[in-house]
Every structure is written in structure tokens, then in C-alpha cells.
Write an enzyme that holds these catalytic residues in place. Structure first.
Site, PDB file in Angstrom:
ATOM      1  N   TYR A  53       0.832  -1.200   0.000  1.00 26.93           N
ATOM      2  CA  TYR A  53       0.000   0.000   0.000  1.00 26.93           C
ATOM      3  C   TYR A  53       0.869   1.253   0.000  1.00 26.93           C
ATOM      4  CZ  TYR A  53      -3.652  -3.318   1.495  1.00 26.93           C
ATOM      5  OH  TYR A  53      -4.515  -4.373   1.591  1.00 26.93           O
ATOM      6  N   LEU A 195     -17.615  -2.731   2.422  1.00 28.41           N
ATOM      7  CA  LEU A 195     -18.589  -1.759   1.941  1.00 28.41           C
ATOM      8  C   LEU A 195     -18.670  -1.755   0.422  1.00 28.41           C
ATOM      9  CD1 LEU A 195     -17.681   1.223   4.310  1.00 28.41           C
ATOM     10  CD2 LEU A 195     -19.281  -0.639   4.696  1.00 28.41           C
TER      11      LEU A 195
END
Length: 283
Positions: A53, A195
Site C-alpha cells: 500500500y 462496503l
């Protein structure tokens, strides 16, 4: 907050914070750091990151955000690139992750996805990192059923604590065969993108009449309903990502508002799990 018990008896929160795409300049570093701190202050003490990341920038962000907190109260997770998951590179990669985060030990270290390094070699290295005191336990990410079966054929492979996979109301393929196998073998599921990714799929979920009705009944937002659905799943840890302190607080509040069995039935009917095996969803 509910907890998930790992195969070594450790209890970890069922809600954590992800850091995918953090540290990449989409928001200011200060704003993203505030978001992580807001989550910690709200009781969300599990933080997931990876050397991938932001090429380590997310791990550095986590290191700044956790400064001043009691390390023993946090559960820190990072992931190693597949090409670094062998004896040649993994020890340096782990040390680099620890240095960027400013800690001496990871609570959980994951193979990010399967590459060319033999699984047995990765297992041996993970166990060596435990003996060195650099990690407390290890797991994997994005491994499907056959990969997990092969992993458990390795010497020490049954030490795998977690398989981190994509899972949300609109992506339930793991429920057909992977998750039952994991439950049988005491491997917890860590759900990334609970989500759903931004875009048409997420809009379809949050704008669905069923999700909106449950949200209205529960006093939640539609996004909170998506998270509450994942939190209702057995042996599952949800790690939503956010760079917003407000959203981090809303995520934390969701853990205190479980959905009713009847609401879960309606969501299951509207977005059913597949009745046949499908390819593992990866993003």
C-alpha cells in the site's frame, strides 16, 4: 464490540480499519492520520496494512497514527508481497514493515496473495519469524479453496490463523465452499472491502430498497447497513478503509447496532449467496 477467536485462542475485534489506498495523496496525510486516530479512540484497535500500500507509505501512516497509544492495546496486521514471501526476502521485508510502523512485532503477518514461492517455504519462514519474535501469528490473503487445502498439507500449514478475502453483501462467493472449509479448520475470515468498492456495484447496494428500508428501521446509513451485514457473519473480521475521521466514527458506531435476524433474512433474500461455486472475487 464483538470478538473473533483465532486458532490460538486470541480474541480479536470483529471490526478493524483497513488502509488500502491510504498514504497515496488522495487526502492529506494529516487527515488520514486523524481518521485512524478517531477509529482507535472509538475502540477500533485492529489496523490492517501492507508493504504494497503506497509502497510502504500506508505502513508509515499507521506508525505515525499509533504513536502515543499503548502498543499492547493494538492489533497490527501487515502483508508481504508474494515475491518477498520466501527465505531470500521475507526477513528483510518484515523488518522494513516493522521499521516503517515503528514497532518491534506484528500481531499478524499475511501472505498478500499466492505467487511463485512454494507455500511450504513461506510457512517455514513465517514460523521462523514467530521464533524470532518479529510476528505473533501468520495467515494468508486471497487464497481460494484449493490453495487452502494445499497450504494445510504443508508441515505447519495448519498454523494459518486468517484468510483475508473480499467479502460484502454483493460478493458472497466465499460462502459456497471456502468459508465452510475455513470454519471447519478454524481459519478466521478477514473481509476486505466490506462496503464494496466505489462504483456501480456499491451504488446498486446502497440504493436498493431493501438496504434503505433496513437503514431507516435501524437508524443507520445504508453504508452502515452494508458493514453491519458483514459484522453479523460468524468468525468474520471486517476491515473497512476510510481516510475520514467522521466515517471512522460511523463505522465504529455500527458495531453497537447489530441487525435483527429478520432484517438479515430480508438482505439475504435480496442479495442471496450463490447456489454454485464461483471464482474467488479479488480486487
Amino acid at each position: 464490540m464483538d470478538y473473533v477467536t483465532l486458532n490460538d485462542g486470541t480474541r480479536v475485534p470483529s471490526l478493524g480499519m483497513g488502509t488500502w489506498y491510504l498514504g497515496e495523496g488522495r487526502r492529506s496525510a494529516a487527515q488520514e492520520e486523524r481518521a485512524l486516530r478517531a477509529g482507535i479512540e472509538a475502540g477500533v484497535t485492529l489496523i490492517d496494512t501492507a508493504e504494497m500500500y503506497g509502497d510502504g507509505a500506508a505502513e508509515e501512516l499507521v506508525g505515525r497514527a499509533i504513536r502515543g497509544y499503548d502498543r499492547d492495546e493494538l492489533f497490527l496486521v501487515s502483508k508481504v508481497y508474494p515475491h518477498n514471501a520466501g527465505r531470500r526476502n521475507i526477513f528483510r521485508a518484515c523488518e522494513d514493515s516493522l521499521r516503517r510502523m515503528g514497532v518491534d512485532c506484528l500481531d499478524l503477518y499475511l501472505l498478500h496473495w499466492r505467487g511463485s514461492v512454494p507455500l511450504q517455504e513461506t510457512v517455514d519462514c513465517m514460523e521462523e519469524l514467530i521464533r524470532q519474535g518479529r510476528i505473533l501469528r501468520w495467515g494468508v490473503s486471497n487464497l481460494d479453496l484449493e490453495d487452502m487445502e494445499e497450504l494445510f498439507q504443508c508441515d505447519g500449514g495448519d498454523g494459518c490463523a486468517v484468510n483475508q478475502v473480499l467479502y460484502h453483501l454483493g460478493s458472497r462467493g466465499t460462502e459456497y465452499c471456502l468459508r465452510p472449509w475455513m470454519e471447519k479448520n478454524q481459519v478466521a475470515m478477514m473481509a476486505y472491502c466490506p462496503l464494496a468498492q466505489a462504483g456501480r456495484l456499491r451504488r446498486g447496494l446502497v440504493n436498493s430498497p431493501q438496504v434503505r428500508q433496513v437503514a431507516q428501521e435501524s437508524g443507520l446509513t445504508p453504508m452502515q447497513v452494508l458493514l453491519a451485514f458483514v459484522l453479523a457473519q460468524k468468525n468474520t473480521i471486517a476491515i473497512p478503509r476510510t481516510g475520514s475521521a467522521e466515517h471512522a466514527q460511523l463505522n465504529a458506531e455500527t458495531a453497537d447496532h447489530p441487525l435483527t435476524p429478520e432484517q438479515l433474512e430480508r438482505l439475504n433474500a435480496a442479495f442471496p449467496a450463490p447456489s454454485r461455486r464461483v471464482a474467488l472475487d479479488i480486487q
